[in-house]
Design an enzyme around this catalytic site. Structure first.
Site, mmCIF file in Angstrom:
data_model
loop_
_atom_site.group_PDB
_atom_site.id
_atom_site.type_symbol
_atom_site.label_atom_id
_atom_site.label_comp_id
_atom_site.label_asym_id
_atom_site.label_seq_id
_atom_site.Cartn_x
_atom_site.Cartn_y
_atom_site.Cartn_z
ATOM 1 N N GLY A 56 0.855 -1.246 0.128
ATOM 2 C CA GLY A 56 -0.267 0.042 0.466
ATOM 3 C C GLY A 56 1.038 1.550 -0.034
ATOM 4 N N ARG A 89 -1.654 1.149 -7.988
ATOM 5 C CA ARG A 89 -1.363 1.856 -8.876
ATOM 6 C C ARG A 89 -0.323 1.971 -9.636
ATOM 7 N NH1 ARG A 89 -4.634 6.443 -5.320
ATOM 8 N NH2 ARG A 89 -3.967 5.018 -3.765
ATOM 9 N N ASP A 149 -2.690 -6.202 -6.795
ATOM 10 C CA ASP A 149 -4.179 -5.999 -5.984
ATOM 11 C C ASP A 149 -4.003 -7.053 -4.695
ATOM 12 O OD1 ASP A 149 -6.782 -6.091 -3.856
ATOM 13 O OD2 ASP A 149 -8.078 -5.416 -6.093
ATOM 14 N N TYR A 184 -15.417 -3.420 9.909
ATOM 15 C CA TYR A 184 -14.042 -2.388 9.801
ATOM 16 C C TYR A 184 -13.269 -2.201 11.311
ATOM 17 C CZ TYR A 184 -10.522 -0.017 9.441
ATOM 18 O OH TYR A 184 -8.784 1.387 10.217
ATOM 19 N N GLY A 197 -5.021 5.893 15.891
ATOM 20 C CA GLY A 197 -6.061 6.822 16.890
ATOM 21 C C GLY A 197 -6.265 7.780 14.988
ATOM 22 N N VAL A 203 -5.895 9.105 11.208
ATOM 23 C CA VAL A 203 -5.059 9.906 10.784
ATOM 24 C C VAL A 203 -5.591 10.550 9.293
ATOM 25 C CG1 VAL A 203 -2.838 8.979 9.289
ATOM 26 C CG2 VAL A 203 -3.289 7.907 11.929
ATOM 27 N N THR A 241 -5.357 11.430 5.882
ATOM 28 C CA THR A 241 -5.230 10.042 4.564
ATOM 29 C C THR A 241 -6.633 10.468 4.121
ATOM 30 O OG1 THR A 241 -5.203 8.101 5.349
ATOM 31 C CG2 THR A 241 -2.864 9.333 5.736
ATOM 32 N N PHE A 292 -7.760 8.018 4.136
ATOM 33 C CA PHE A 292 -8.778 7.655 4.570
ATOM 34 C C PHE A 292 -10.481 6.867 4.550
ATOM 35 C CE2 PHE A 292 -10.912 5.490 8.287
ATOM 36 C CZ PHE A 292 -10.394 3.881 8.129
#
Length: 254
Positions: free
Chosen positions: A9, A35, A60, A153, A184, A186, A188, A190
């Site tokens: 990742g 990518r 992937d 999740y 905790g 972050v 990004t 996400f």
């Protein structure tokens, strides 16, 4: 002798920040992600800046055949990995369990648990052959504190916590370190990924306080990876100062 880190990742967020930091420390890198263009761009940038060796593998992480093919196809000299950073992970949706989306569930389970397992199985065997190594698994405070609508999740990150403990036991006799890092909030990609491209909704998650940055987490990962050979940090939780647990924040209103 130069060392090698494999980072999953690596195209954005914490993975990219780890790549930049480990490169700065002189590590050669194996960078993976979906990518290809981003991987190649990052590799060129880091090679120009730090003159290190870099291999990229676009696949992937959810597809076991792709993971196995791309990693096992690396030349032998690239299979001497000192640090594996299992960073690839994501969240999809924020729904109560009764309204959950099956595709979202599959994506989270396949990425956060199965993808971690696929990469770890291959690289741990390389580490066993060389007699040392360090696996760093990216968990989350969600794996420690379950919150409303986080169900699947949270379950996947609790699995990362449990797997890290199990891996530490199983690999102990092979001189392989295992660390779980549980951040905790972050800021990004996400939340943008969780909300499927809704940038405004994602931005609101971090309003009113200063979240962790990808660089903050990467710095912590480097800290645990750079301890002396006889020191292993098993489990580490890091938070923004304004966050106490998964749901308690000190947010300032304007």
């Amino acid at each position: 002798m130069s060392k090698t880190a494999l980072i999953t990742g690596a195209t954005a967020g914490i993975g990219k920040a780890c790549a930049e930091l480990f490169a700065r420390q002189g590590y050669n890198l194996i960078l993976t992600g979906r990518r290809q263009d981003r991987l190649e761009q990052l590799a060129e940038q880091l090679n120009n800046s730090y003159n290190i060796r870099i291999a990229v593998a676009a696949f992937d992480i959810r597809r076991q055949e792709e993971v196995t093919h791309h990693l096992e196809s690396l030349p032998a000299e690239w299979k001497q990995v000192d640090v594996l950073v299992n960073n690839a992970g994501l969240s999809q949706g924020l729904d109560p369990i009764q309204n959950g989306n099956y595709a979202d569930w599959d994506t989270m389970i396949d990425t956060n648990i199965k993808g971690l397992l696929y990469a770890s199985k291959i690289v741990s065997n390389w580490m066993i052959a060389q007699g040392h190594g360090h696996i760093v698994n990216l968990g989350s405070i969600a794996g420690k504190n379950v919150y409303a609508n986080g169900n699947v999740y949270c379950a996947t990150k609790a699995a990362v916590d449990a797997l890290s403990q199990g891996m530490r036991i199983d690999l102990l006799s092979h001189n392989i370190k295992v660390t779980a890092i549980h951040p905790g909030a972050v800021e990004t990609e996400f939340s943008e990924v969780r909300f499927k491209g809704d940038k405004e909704r994602a931005k609101k998650v971090y309003e009113g306080f200063t979240p962790l940055s990808a660089e903050d987490v990467a710095d912590t990962i480097w800290f645990v990876a750079s301890r002396p050979a006889h020191v292993n940090i098993n489990d580490l939780v890091l938070m923004p100062t304004a966050q106490a647990n998964a749901t308690t924040f000190n947010k300032k209103t304007s």
